[in-house]
Design a protein around this motif. Structure first.
Motif, short mmCIF file in Angstrom:
data_model
loop_
_atom_site.label_atom_id
_atom_site.label_comp_id
_atom_site.label_asym_id
_atom_site.label_seq_id
_atom_site.Cartn_x
_atom_site.Cartn_y
_atom_site.Cartn_z
N HIS A 149 4.37 17.74 -12.55
CA HIS A 149 5.18 17.48 -11.27
C HIS A 149 4.00 16.74 -10.39
O HIS A 149 4.39 15.84 -9.55
N ARG A 150 2.78 17.33 -10.30
CA ARG A 150 1.67 16.71 -9.51
C ARG A 150 1.29 15.64 -9.97
O ARG A 150 0.99 14.47 -9.59
N LEU A 151 1.21 15.30 -11.42
CA LEU A 151 0.81 13.81 -12.09
C LEU A 151 2.00 12.98 -11.53
O LEU A 151 1.78 11.72 -11.17
N SER A 152 3.15 13.22 -11.56
CA SER A 152 4.13 12.34 -11.16
C SER A 152 4.20 12.04 -9.74
O SER A 152 4.32 10.75 -9.36
N ASP A 153 3.75 12.98 -8.90
CA ASP A 153 3.83 12.82 -7.28
C ASP A 153 2.84 11.77 -7.25
O ASP A 153 2.73 10.72 -6.47
N GLU A 205 1.43 9.59 -9.34
CA GLU A 205 1.75 8.18 -9.85
C GLU A 205 2.63 7.41 -8.97
O GLU A 205 2.36 6.31 -8.54
N GLY A 206 3.63 8.18 -8.11
CA GLY A 206 4.34 7.38 -6.97
C GLY A 206 3.59 7.12 -6.13
O GLY A 206 3.85 6.11 -5.39
N GLN A 207 2.52 8.05 -5.46
CA GLN A 207 1.81 7.60 -4.46
C GLN A 207 1.04 6.32 -5.05
O GLN A 207 0.84 5.54 -4.16
N LEU A 208 0.59 6.34 -6.00
CA LEU A 208 -0.30 5.26 -6.55
C LEU A 208 0.40 3.94 -6.51
O LEU A 208 0.14 2.87 -5.98
N LEU A 209 1.81 3.88 -7.00
CA LEU A 209 2.58 2.89 -6.89
C LEU A 209 2.84 2.21 -5.64
O LEU A 209 2.87 1.11 -5.29
N THR A 210 3.09 3.20 -4.90
CA THR A 210 3.43 2.70 -3.40
C THR A 210 2.21 2.30 -2.70
O THR A 210 2.17 1.20 -2.18
N ARG A 211 0.87 2.55 -3.20
CA ARG A 211 -0.20 2.16 -2.46
C ARG A 211 -0.49 0.64 -3.14
O ARG A 211 -1.08 -0.11 -2.45
N VAL A 212 -0.05 0.65 -4.36
CA VAL A 212 -0.42 -0.52 -4.98
C VAL A 212 0.47 -1.90 -4.27
O VAL A 212 0.13 -2.72 -4.32
N ALA A 213 1.70 -1.52 -3.93
CA ALA A 213 2.75 -2.35 -3.36
C ALA A 213 2.15 -2.57 -1.88
O ALA A 213 2.38 -3.87 -1.60
N GLU A 214 1.71 -1.43 -1.14
CA GLU A 214 1.12 -1.79 0.25
C GLU A 214 0.09 -2.79 0.07
O GLU A 214 -0.24 -3.65 0.84
N LEU A 215 -1.05 -2.58 -1.08
CA LEU A 215 -2.14 -3.49 -0.98
C LEU A 215 -1.69 -4.73 -1.34
O LEU A 215 -2.32 -5.70 -0.96
N GLU A 216 -0.79 -4.99 -2.60
CA GLU A 216 -0.47 -6.37 -2.84
C GLU A 216 0.12 -7.16 -1.52
O GLU A 216 -0.11 -8.03 -1.43
N GLU A 217 1.15 -6.32 -0.86
CA GLU A 217 1.67 -6.75 0.50
C GLU A 217 0.65 -7.22 1.67
O GLU A 217 0.50 -8.42 1.97
N GLU A 218 -0.45 -6.55 1.73
CA GLU A 218 -1.59 -6.66 2.50
C GLU A 218 -2.40 -7.87 2.02
O GLU A 218 -2.84 -8.65 2.88
N LYS A 219 -2.47 -8.01 0.80
CA LYS A 219 -3.41 -9.01 0.18
C LYS A 219 -2.57 -10.43 0.53
O LYS A 219 -3.16 -11.48 0.75
N SER A 220 -1.30 -10.51 0.18
CA SER A 220 -0.36 -11.54 0.48
C SER A 220 -0.67 -11.88 2.08
O SER A 220 -0.87 -13.02 2.09
N GLN A 221 -0.56 -11.05 2.99
CA GLN A 221 -0.62 -11.24 4.35
C GLN A 221 -1.83 -11.92 4.70
O GLN A 221 -2.23 -12.74 5.49
N LEU A 222 -2.89 -11.24 4.40
CA LEU A 222 -4.40 -11.60 4.56
C LEU A 222 -4.71 -13.13 3.80
O LEU A 222 -5.16 -13.44 4.55
N TYR A 223 -4.07 -13.30 2.67
CA TYR A 223 -4.19 -14.66 2.19
C TYR A 223 -3.33 -15.75 3.18
O TYR A 223 -4.20 -16.98 3.52
N ASN A 224 -2.33 -15.27 3.54
CA ASN A 224 -1.73 -16.38 4.63
C ASN A 224 -2.46 -16.55 5.65
O ASN A 224 -2.73 -17.51 6.45
N GLU A 225 -3.00 -15.44 6.37
CA GLU A 225 -3.65 -15.44 7.81
C GLU A 225 -4.84 -16.16 7.33
O GLU A 225 -5.42 -17.08 8.28
N THR A 226 -5.61 -15.87 6.24
CA THR A 226 -6.84 -16.62 5.99
C THR A 226 -6.64 -18.11 5.78
O THR A 226 -7.40 -18.75 6.57
#
Length: 433
Positions: free
Chosen positions: A166-170, A172-193
């Motif tokens: 259960h802890r490992l599943s949680d 993993e979910g947090q990691l996937l959520t953080r990966v999605a956030e970082l990808e979105e931030e990376k895209s926004q950062l690229y556009n702004e740059t």
């Protein structure tokens, strides 16, 4: 085995243990029996005072009990050790989560400081690091489960295994959520740059063009007004153009320096055309006619003569009131008149051409009306200048740039082979005279 040795030692040390004599033997011998620790050492005897023998089944059961007791003690020690390891793993998982959250907050703060030359670390590095941490936790969990299996001969208890999953599943979910956030931030950062880079490049390009223009101007002329426009041929494609736009005017003064020896007539030093009226203001000497001033296509002849190949200072004033005009040559007023397009305001939004007469706004030139020679210091005001000011400019005792059209390098374009050349007008005029 420990219990057995204790029992034997106790029996031999005390000397009070019960012994049985073997019957049917020539002499006496001792028979020793293994008993568990803490067992009553008084040997059971029958009514004839003989030691009772122990059956093989009872012996096997005793040995089994001793082994089970030792196994239970080992299992307890193993479970305590595994519980300590599990606590350590939970502690590390908690620290990992807290560290990931703190890095997330710190990175958001860093992104808010996105300036040129101070960019945050690539989010892909954080994603890769989190992936490595996740894999490391999976490997450690697998190793721990394998160790537990090898030590106890069985897997983790189901409750502990479910908790870890259960802890490992949680996580993993947090990691996937953080990966999605970082990808979105990376895209926004690229556009702004990219947008910031484009704005910066455009600004630098404009500055570079301006610097190049200033360097070119400064390298050619000592000051922005010390130049002349040369129109050496009578064609319909050599001309200059004033970039400034005129406002609506109810009076004007135009002054310039001219040098021409062309005949017949010097041509058109300048013309101003507006939509619907190509001859809004024109100064022209065409064929054998005298110099003429046209305002709204109305004509006044001027008593000026400038075709002797020398520099001459020409000024013309006009006001809509009664259509009054004045003509100056070399600081002297040579003629005046009235009724030249009276009460007609000069229209805005037109084009000023040097050296050509316009049949349409900005074009359709006639080579027979082209100016041949050189001109400089073309200035225009939206008022009638005083005679003393005109005389001072003609005598080179003062310089007055026009408040509507000043003569500066940046305001003048040349086309068709016309050139801009350095000139200090007063020194050149003195040399000619």
């Amino acid at each position: 085995m420990t219990a057995l040795f204790v029992a034997l030692l106790f029996i031999f040390a005390s000397g009070s243990g019960k012994v049985a004599r073997a019957s049917g033997a020539k002499g006496s011998r001792f028979v020793c029996t293994a008993v568990p620790a803490g067992t009553d050492l008084n040997c059971p005897v029958d009514t004839n005072n003989r030691v009772q023998s122990t059956s093989p089944l009872e012996e096997e059961l005793r040995n089994t009990i001793i082994q089970l007791r030792e196994t239970i003690l080992q299992q307890k020690e193993t479970i305590v050790s595994q519980q300590g390891t599990i606590k350590e793993l939970n502690s590390k998982l908690t620290r990992c989560e807290a560290d990931a959250k703190s890095r997330s907050n710190a990175r958001r703060k860093d992104y808010s400081k996105n300036t040129m030359g101070d960019l945050p670390r690539d989010p892909a590095e954080t994603v890769e690091q989190l992936g490595k941490t996740m894999q490391s936790l999976k490997d450690r969990l697998g190793n721990l489960e394998q160790l537990r299996t090898n030590a106890s001969g069985g897997p983790f208890p189901n409750e502990l295994k479910d908790l870890l999953k259960h802890r490992l599943s949680d996580l993993e979910g947090q990691l996937l959520t953080r990966v999605a956030e970082l990808e979105e931030e990376k895209s926004q950062l690229y556009n702004e740059t990219a947008t910031h880079r484009q704005r910066t490049e455009n600004t630098l390009k404009s500055l570079l063009e301006r610097i190049t223009e200033l360097e070119k101007s400064n390298s050619a002329f000592k000051s922005p007004e010390d130049f002349k426009v040369s129109l050496p041929l009578r064609t319909n494609y050599l001309y200059g153009r004033i970039k400034k736009n005129l406002p609506e005017m109810y009076a004007f003064t135009v002054c310039m320096w001219l040098k021409s020896s062309s005949s017949p007539g010097i041509g058109t030093p300048f013309s101003y055309g507006v939509p619907g009226q190509a001859n809004e203001i024109v100064l022209i000497e065409w064929g054998n006619n005298p110099i003429e001033l046209l305002v709204n296509d109305k004509v006044a002849q001027l008593p000026l003569s400038v075709s002797d190949g020398r520099w001459h200072h020409i000024c013309i004033t006009w006001t809509t009131r009664d259509g009054s005009w004045e003509a100056y040559q070399d600081g002297e007023r040579l003629g005046t008149g009235e009724n030249l397009a009276p009460w007609h305001p000069i229209k805005p939004g037109g084009v000023i051409i040097l050296g050509q007469e316009q049949d349409i706004v900005g074009g359709r030139f006639d080579a027979t009306q082209a100016f041949v020679g050189e001109l400089s210091h073309f200035n225009m005001w939206d008022r009638v200048l005083r005679p003393i000011d005109i005389s001072a400019m003609a005598n080179c005792s003062t310089y007055m740039p026009g408040n509507v059209v000043p003569w500066v390098d940046a305001n003048v374009e040349v086309f068709g082979g016309a050139t801009k050349e350095a000139l200090e007008i007063c020194e050149d005029r003195l040399f000619d005279s």
